[in-house]
Design a protein around this motif. Structure first.
Motif, PDB file in Angstrom:
ATOM      1  N   THR A 144     -51.327-108.438  -9.634  1.00  0.00           N
ATOM      2  CA  THR A 144     -51.262-108.305  -8.183  1.00  0.00           C
ATOM      3  C   THR A 144     -52.204-109.331  -7.564  1.00  0.00           C
ATOM      4  N   ALA A 145     -51.821-109.822  -6.389  1.00  0.00           N
ATOM      5  CA  ALA A 145     -52.621-110.848  -5.715  1.00  0.00           C
ATOM      6  C   ALA A 145     -53.987-110.279  -5.341  1.00  0.00           C
ATOM      7  N   GLN A 146     -53.988-109.008  -4.950  1.00  0.00           N
ATOM      8  CA  GLN A 146     -55.227-108.356  -4.516  1.00  0.00           C
ATOM      9  C   GLN A 146     -55.833-107.565  -5.670  1.00  0.00           C
ATOM     10  N   SER A 147     -57.141-107.737  -5.904  1.00  0.00           N
ATOM     11  CA  SER A 147     -57.794-106.988  -6.968  1.00  0.00           C
ATOM     12  C   SER A 147     -58.073-105.552  -6.526  1.00  0.00           C
ATOM     13  N   ASN A 148     -57.742-104.586  -7.408  1.00  0.00           N
ATOM     14  CA  ASN A 148     -58.067-103.173  -7.142  1.00  0.00           C
ATOM     15  C   ASN A 148     -59.386-102.777  -7.787  1.00  0.00           C
TER      16      ASN A 148
END
Ligand SMILES: Nc1ncnc2c1ncn2[C@@H]1O[C@H](COP(=O)(O)OP(=O)(O)OP(=O)(O)O)[C@@H](O)[C@H]1O
Ligand SMILES: Cc1ncsc1CCO
Ligand SMILES: [Mg+2]
Length: 278
Positions: A144-148
């Motif tokens: 995913t582009a955004q880190s969780n």
């Protein structure tokens, strides 16, 4: 597909070779857990050396059988140390293990982790959120582009990271180990699920970091997949044995190092795991 019996025999060989040869695996790792990493490496029979400076990273890349790189607490010098060390490892064909701790925080961490794509770490070890975020940063499937990542902790489950783990392993040609309640280890064609562990592993810092250091020790003497699975099985076994002796996280950490030290090759190979084709 390789048989379970074959895998277990290779795990036994890895553990015994390390106990017999005391291989050196150098580390560039974070300042929070550096001592725990070295103690875990020694407990399984390896030899540890931690450095910070560029020429020392290159020296250990050459001198060690494998190297552990963990980006947990970066300092400005790491902008020089990490690229030249991983280049030395890649050029020499030496195995190295990457722990992309806290991926998503800060510019230097992102820039370094992006650069590492071309130097193909032989083992990538992280929690589920870190594995998903690294696949995202490298433009691979399952990422995913955004880190969780919430600081250094995972907010995703291990199974959520399976596609990302397989894609990363296919890219590197090595192995990926995703840690959590049940651990997933894949080389891009088979996946192993390793059972055991303890909830106390989430209550001490550095269980994952030190696991990465122990993977590097086994990577001196085994393939990336066998090294990652052997280290994970040793951790799951030692943690479950330590839990039954501990009063809380403090005594657990001590008992855990003792159990890691006491685990035999057969104990480690017999810790429950399952395999499937991916
Ligand atoms: N809930 C759990 N139950 C059993 N074992 C666990 C659990 N959570 C983690 N572990 C074990 O702890 C070890 C480290 O995994 P973890 O996912 O905590 O790493 P991490 O988040 O990178 O840790 P850190 O960054 O603090 O070093 C693995 O051996 C894993 O099997
Ligand atoms: C707590 C912590 N912060 C940076 S690295 C580290 C160790 C666990 O990953
Ligand atoms: Mg971690």
């Amino acid at each position: 597909m390789i048989s379970k019996e074959d895998i277990k025999n290779r795990m036994i060989q890895a553990v015994e070779t390390v106990k017999r040869t005391n291989p050196m695996a150098g580390s560039i790792t974070n300042s929070v857990t550096i001592n725990f990493v070295a103690n875990a490496q020694l407990a399984v029979g390896g030899s540890a050396a931690m450095v910070y400076l560029p020429d020392e990273g290159e020296f250990l890349a050459e001198a060690g059988g494998a190297t552990y790189i963990n980006v947990g607490t970066l300092l400005p010098i790491y902008e020089q140390t990490l690229p030249c060390t991983v280049k030395a490892l890649y050029d020499a064909g030496k195995p190295w293990v990457l722990d992309p701790v806290a991926i998503g925080i800060g510019l230097l961490r992102t820039q370094l982790l992006r650069q590492f794509k071309e130097y193909k770490p032989n083992v990538i070890r992280g929690n589920a959120s870190e594995i998903i975020a690294l696949a995202g940063l490298w433009g691979l499937e399952g990422g995913t582009a955004q880190s969780n990542v919430r600081g250094v902790d995972s907010t995703d489950s291990v199974t959520d990271a399976e596609i990302a783990a397989v894609a990363l392993a296919k890219w590197t040609g090595g192995a990926v180990a995703v840690s959590g309640k049940t651990d997933l280890i894949t080389d891009g064609s088979i996946a192993a699920f390793s059972y055991g562990g303890s909830y106390f592993m989430e209550k001490i810092t550095g269980s994952g970091c030190s696991l990465g250091g122990v993977v590097a020790v086994y990577a001196t003497s085994a393939s990336p997949f066998i090294a990652a699975l052997t280290a994970t099985a040793a951790y799951n076994l030692a943690a479950s044995r330590a839990e039954s002796k501990a009063d809380g996280p403090g005594s657990f950490q001590i008992a855990f190092i003792d159990e890691l030290y006491k685990a035999t090759a057969a104990d480690i190979a017999n810790n429950p795991f399952e395999i499937k084709e991916v």
